[in-house]
Design an enzyme around this catalytic site. Sequence first.
Site, mmCIF file in Angstrom:
data_model
loop_
_atom_site.group_PDB
_atom_site.id
_atom_site.type_symbol
_atom_site.label_atom_id
_atom_site.label_comp_id
_atom_site.label_asym_id
_atom_site.label_seq_id
_atom_site.Cartn_x
_atom_site.Cartn_y
_atom_site.Cartn_z
ATOM 1 N N ASP A 1 6.448 8.177 0.261
ATOM 2 C CA ASP A 1 6.779 7.711 1.607
ATOM 3 C C ASP A 1 5.742 8.217 2.585
ATOM 4 O O ASP A 1 5.518 9.429 2.692
ATOM 5 C CB ASP A 1 8.160 8.223 2.019
ATOM 6 C CG ASP A 1 9.256 7.652 1.154
ATOM 7 O OD1 ASP A 1 9.403 6.409 1.144
ATOM 8 O OD2 ASP A 1 9.960 8.430 0.489
ATOM 9 N N ASP B 1 8.810 7.075 -5.363
ATOM 10 C CA ASP B 1 7.829 6.482 -4.465
ATOM 11 C C ASP B 1 7.221 7.560 -3.571
ATOM 12 O O ASP B 1 7.709 8.685 -3.510
ATOM 13 C CB ASP B 1 8.446 5.356 -3.633
ATOM 14 C CG ASP B 1 9.526 5.829 -2.673
ATOM 15 O OD1 ASP B 1 9.964 6.993 -2.769
ATOM 16 O OD2 ASP B 1 9.940 5.030 -1.830
#
Length: 109
Positions: free
Chosen positions: A46, A44
């Site tokens: 962030d 992912d």
Amino acid sequence: MAPKLDLLPRYAEGVLRILDEQVPEAEVWAFGSRVVGGAHEGSDLDLVLRNPGDLTAPLSGLGALIEALSQSTIPILVEVHDWARLPDSFHEEIEKKSLLFRVPVKPAA
């Protein structure tokens, strides 16, 4: 050596476009594995958003931003956090290893 974002340019451009549309007043910092290393294709991204005029003031529009990111064609998960709503200990960790992802495109109201 300055941190570098491990993200394909086309994905970064898509995220930046959505940020510009949804939260133009926010200063945006990237942190986590895509900055410190160890990211893989499915990691992912962030992000922490800050109100540059007042770091203690929460930003508006985060719900719409999260919805726009989830509806986009960007094939990675983008985790969004509001700096003003995070504990100080998390601020310290982010400040250690992060990079400025985007400056505000318009001043905060």
